[in-house]
Motif scaffolding. Structure first.
Motif, mmCIF file in Angstrom:
data_model
loop_
_atom_site.group_PDB
_atom_site.id
_atom_site.type_symbol
_atom_site.label_atom_id
_atom_site.label_comp_id
_atom_site.label_asym_id
_atom_site.label_seq_id
_atom_site.Cartn_x
_atom_site.Cartn_y
_atom_site.Cartn_z
ATOM 1 N N UNK A 175 1.629 3.293 2.639
ATOM 2 C CA UNK A 175 1.781 4.067 3.477
ATOM 3 C C UNK A 175 3.493 3.075 3.302
ATOM 4 N N UNK A 176 3.274 1.916 2.614
ATOM 5 C CA UNK A 176 4.408 1.101 3.019
ATOM 6 C C UNK A 176 5.533 2.262 1.820
ATOM 7 N N UNK A 177 5.523 2.768 1.184
ATOM 8 C CA UNK A 177 6.181 3.177 -0.319
ATOM 9 C C UNK A 177 6.660 5.285 0.657
ATOM 10 N N UNK A 203 5.413 18.302 4.830
ATOM 11 C CA UNK A 203 4.865 18.632 5.656
ATOM 12 C C UNK A 203 3.182 18.524 4.727
ATOM 13 N N UNK A 246 1.488 8.665 2.318
ATOM 14 C CA UNK A 246 1.969 8.805 3.161
ATOM 15 C C UNK A 246 2.729 8.106 4.098
ATOM 16 N N UNK A 247 2.857 8.666 5.685
ATOM 17 C CA UNK A 247 3.745 7.342 6.641
ATOM 18 C C UNK A 247 2.673 7.256 7.487
ATOM 19 N N UNK A 248 1.561 8.181 7.953
ATOM 20 C CA UNK A 248 0.095 7.844 9.127
ATOM 21 C C UNK A 248 0.114 6.792 8.243
ATOM 22 N N UNK A 249 -0.910 5.982 8.836
ATOM 23 C CA UNK A 249 -1.347 5.035 8.581
ATOM 24 C C UNK A 249 -3.123 5.385 9.175
ATOM 25 N N UNK A 251 13.295 9.321 3.295
ATOM 26 C CA UNK A 251 13.842 9.370 3.372
ATOM 27 C C UNK A 251 15.412 10.167 3.532
ATOM 28 N N UNK A 255 -8.332 4.217 4.552
ATOM 29 C CA UNK A 255 -7.698 3.369 4.597
ATOM 30 C C UNK A 255 -7.135 3.327 2.713
ATOM 31 N N UNK A 294 0.934 -1.268 -0.272
ATOM 32 C CA UNK A 294 -0.168 0.094 0.175
ATOM 33 C C UNK A 294 0.615 1.178 -0.331
ATOM 34 N N UNK A 298 8.188 6.200 2.674
ATOM 35 C CA UNK A 298 9.421 6.840 3.061
ATOM 36 C C UNK A 298 10.284 6.578 2.341
ATOM 37 N N UNK A 299 10.286 6.112 0.862
ATOM 38 C CA UNK A 299 11.609 6.041 0.040
ATOM 39 C C UNK A 299 11.533 7.249 -0.379
ATOM 40 N N UNK A 329 -6.931 5.073 9.896
ATOM 41 C CA UNK A 329 -7.780 4.295 9.602
ATOM 42 C C UNK A 329 -8.918 4.557 9.069
ATOM 43 N N UNK A 333 12.365 17.694 6.596
ATOM 44 C CA UNK A 333 10.940 17.124 6.018
ATOM 45 C C UNK A 333 10.279 18.017 5.364
#
Lengths: 598, 598
Positions: free
Chosen positions: A448-450, A466, A487-490, A456, A495, A446, A452-453, A492, A464
């Motif tokens: 959110x997994x990407x 915002x 985004x990195x925030x998951x 980083x 989704x 998903x 950080x690429x 709920x 960062x």
């Protein structure tokens, strides 16, 4: 009277009206009756009341405070625009800053009455406030109407009906899919208020909201019938006839509320994010309302083959326009012409407007020079536009609608000499853009997994941006298209679907040095299948945007060999696809910026 | 009679009993009454009935099929161990393979009766099956008891009570935190069955389950009292006295069910993941049961300063043991001694057992040579142990409990010459291990955001490992400690907490070439605060494991400059911390493997 005094005066008037109506808190969200992200002038009450011109934010006025809640994109801009007014800016996302809900919960007592205009408050927002705040609500109170004297009229232009050659799928086929969903949910009908979903399903486009290709509309699709509600001036007899062929009834937009009250004894699906709390109330009486997400039934975020083809083709046109613009703008400045941000912004439009298939811009071009580039959603003003010089960075975030595709691209243009800090920042952001562009991932991954690429390289040096790393993009539809969001925030409450071939999204890391410069590199990506092995299907991205990064702005020593390789492959792709269509000057510029042999 | 015939016979007997009891499906989960991950022999009914020795899996027997469901760790092993039996292996995680729930839903009709032993079925698993499957359940049916004649007795050793110098926090303080939580939830008490939570709160340790430092126990903590239920042999008068000082009552484990039925009119908190459906039923009668997650109240996954200190110190001891072992094992093989996997495994234990503070192993050492390394959770058998040679890779995954810390480390040891494929694979997995180890991330980041750092190098060449990237690790407690789990799947049923300084977790990417070799690099990490800037707090990891990677196995040309730099920094850290404690041979080996100047 200066701007600050006008705002304070309006707040004062509102407080008087609140007092007359026994209201202790009045909420003014940024919304229209459809939960649209971009708001037509006719609904810009939050902007009118606060002086803050950003595209998102909530104003809450009480006796003691006029609190404006803005997200990370607008922290700087909201401060600037509300300076010397009575407005307090609440910067969401910063530790310790309460959300709208938390603020109301902290500030109110059970005796308080909270007022707002329920046409402009979506049901999900209302429920979330109602669920936490112990007070009474009056949701039929439009107090701003009595303050805002000359509320602009909304446009009501005639819609256009798109051929299947543009959309890749007929209206009948899309309605059939909706009906399958209705049956699966054992329901009677689906009520739609979200404009882009309606335009997608019925294959229509309009221009009622600036930069959006949508028409004010509602739709109600049942197992047997489909009714499309349009503004009176938006259709004529030929429209009605044309939709007759698809068994779609056309009805009057103005009659929707009345019509909703007539529906009884049904099981109705709707998305609370796009249904006003007033309409939700109307449908709740005598029916069973089932909350769904529109994107679960209308999967417009997965583009079909035809939409993908248009995306690829118009990306070339868009790149040609942007490259020729950059070359021409630079040469004008170098030749000593007086050029400011405002001219630079308007000038770009003229290049795109020349392209075959151009429809309109997909959002108001952001054109920020030097420190203005650090204002994430900077909106240039003719009078305060900054003069462009032979140095520094010009951030240009722009895009257009073409007959079948929508573009969104940001390049940060070096206008001449750059400081070491600017070049380093340009490169660090570039690393993230390239790494995300080149990601390979298994089915099931998903957004959110990407994330950080892309982030980083900045995080590793304590920096960062915002805002999100990316968003979904429509096909000749809204430039921000849900539900996709990198985004990195998951979250709920939001989704993310699994990344799937056919998704189009942006890859736009940035870095904003307040008071100095801003950098954003935004490349539009198409999710594609890369290969399949015993471990499953692997996906990746095909870059749609074909505008190179500028060699003079890159610190090559900061790129890893891997990143340099991605840059080279991307540059080669651009040369191959775009070079043939460029002017001599354009060719020279492209050659310089994509040639890494020397 | 060979193993396959024994299994088929047991299944046959079970089917007879099922028929007598009018049961069409019988479920045998891998569980004990506490929802433990590691199961004592006394509860290994699934293993007994299926012949599959792995640590997780569910067996469902019907008239037509004996279906064994195993996760990615056990796809290969389950096939091997059930070969030539009537068992069908269902490989969870592979497209199209149904989950236990889906299988039951597909296979059953409403008339079916599904049986199982409710003491060994946790409430959450039961609810999830009950929620989808339309059939009748008999949850008080222990049919295996009548087949499994010599069920081993469970150990009941005396518990030890830990000093605050080991735990860093008194039992009173931990109980006080539980009480604050009970009050916040407006409840009367918290019922605990999860053994590691109980041991953590009461600062006790046991050895009732092999490799786990837990004692069979239950606990019930209310606003005023705290009762710890222990096996009769696990405590004596001195224990009772000692707990008197903390106002904790000691009671008999065997009386718990009876005690639960006595509780009435209370609001009780419990975690359905660790409460058997029989006990859940018992508490539901006459009480209000509120479902919580134990980790939300017992935050043992965030280690305190003392626990962190022990983790750092024992990591050095553990590294010394493992390094001396590697050196000695290699030299034995090179000198021509006959060494097999079984010896290699046992030999390692002797090195750890020599270390001050050693308590016991934290799990059964995995010691897989060549193709056996590809079996993710390979368990070596004395008779079938593979002879080690002067070449190829030996995967050793091992760890121990020390008086205050738990270790878990995997190194893949080159025993001599390697193939190009082995070296390339070793290096590609190493890239992931290093990238995750070196991650820097903003507060708010979760494990799912980081997973791609470990997997990306494999995904880019179409490879993957079918297990998580990491897991939480206890402090002198279970080696797998929830809720932390690094993976890319975002599981709504297992929400990850934000990464927080004090968390200890493993970083263990792998690659398994079935029939050839297996590689896993597992490094234990401590989450630490790195720096704070205007963008917020940035966290990262401090590697706890201090065992170097082996130079001869690395293809340096496959490492990026960045990865090489991480490797160098990690190697320097190891030299600094571990070198002083090594033998001359150990020093030479460490010097060679951490010196990259030549």
């Amino acid at each position: 009277m200066d701007n600050s005094n006008i705002v304070d005066l309006r707040i004062k008037k509102l407080r008087e009206l609140m007092s007359e109506n026994d209201i202790s808190f009045y909420i003014i969200p940024t919304s229209d009756p459809h939960g649209s992200e971009y708001i037509d002038n006719a609904y810009k009450t939050r902007e009118y009341m606060s002086g803050f011109t950003g595209s998102a934010g909530t104003l809450i006025v009480s006796k003691n405070e006029a609190a404006l809640f803005v997200d990370g994109r607008y922290h700087i801009q909201a401060d600037l625009e509300t300076k010397e007014t009575c407005i307090s800016v609440y910067k969401l996302g910063i530790d310790g800053v309460p959300s709208v809900k938390e603020y109301l919960n902290n500030q109110t007592v059970p005796e308080d009455r909270i007022g707002f205009d329920g046409r402009l408050m979506m049901e999900d927002v209302f429920e979330s406030i109602n669920g936490t705040v112990d007070a009474t609500f009056d949701c039929e109170l439009n107090l701003v109407r009595d303050i805002y004297e000359n509320i602009p009229k909304s446009r009501e232009e005639k819609i256009i009906i798109l051929d299947d050659e543009i959309t890749g799928e007929s209206c009948e086929s899309k309605i059939e899919k909706v009906r399958i969903f209705i049956k699966e949910k054992d329901a009677d009908g689906l009520f739609l208020s979200s404009l882009d979903d309606i335009c997608y399903v019925f294959n229509i486009r309009g221009s009622d909201i600036a930069y959006n290709t949508v028409a004010y509309s509602y739709a109600y699709i049942t197992r047997e019938s489909a009714t499309l509600y349009l503004k009176r001036n938006a259709y004529d007899e030929s429209t009605t006839k044309s939709f007759d062929l698809s068994s779609v009834n056309i009805a009057n937009y103005e009659e929707i509320e009345e019509e909703l009250y007539k529906i009884k004894g049904k099981k109705i699906l709707l998305d609370k994010e796009y249904t006003s709390c007033l309409f939700y109330k109307a449908l709740s009486v005598g029916n069973e309302v089932i909350s769904i997400k529109n994107y679960d039934v209308i999967k417009k975020y997965i583009k079909n083959e035809i939409e993908q083809k248009h995306a690829r083709n118009y990306a070339i046109a868009d790149a040609v326009a942007l490259i020729e613009y950059i070359v021409s703008l630079k040469s004008s400045i170098h030749e000593g012409f007086e050029v400011d941000e405002y001219f630079a912004k308007e000038y770009l439009t003229s290049f795109r407007a020349n392209m075959k298939g151009f429809y309109c811009l997909s959002f108001d071009t952001i054109c920020g020079y030097k420190e203005n580039g650090a204002i994430v959603h900077y909106s240039v003003n003719k009078d305060s536009a900054k003069e462009l010089e032979n140095n520094g960075l010009l951030l240009v975030d722009s895009g257009a609608h073409y007959m079948g595709a929508t573009t969104d691209v940001t390049r940060t243009i070096p206008l001449g000499e750059l400081s070491d800090e600017e070049r380093a920042a340009y490169t660090v952001v570039l690393k993230g853009n390239l790494k995300l562009m080149d990601a390979i991932f298994l089915k099931g991954t998903r957004c959110e997994n990407l994330d950080i690429l892309a982030r980083e390289s900045l995080w590793k040096i304590g920096l960062d941006y915002r805002h999100g790393t990316g968003h979904g993009i429509g096909s000749f539809l809204n430039v921000h298209e849900g539900p996709i969001r990198i985004g990195y925030k998951i979250r709920e409450d939001m989704p993310q679907p699994e990344l799937t071939p056919g998704m189009i999204l942006s890859d736009e890391p940035g870095y904003y040095a307040a008071g100095k410069f801003g950098i954003r590199h935004e490349t539009q990506l198409l999710c594609v299948k890369k290969y399949e092995t015993e471990y499953g299907e692997f996906y990746g991205f095909e870059p749609l945007t074909l505008v190179p990064f500028e060699k003079d702005a890159i610190c090559f020593e900061l790129l890893t060999a891997e990143e340099f390789d991605i840059l080279k492959r991307y540059s080669d792709l651009i040369r191959e696809k775009v070079m043939p269509y460029l002017s001599e000057d354009g060719k020279k510029w492209l050659d310089y910026n994509t040639n890494f042999i020397d």
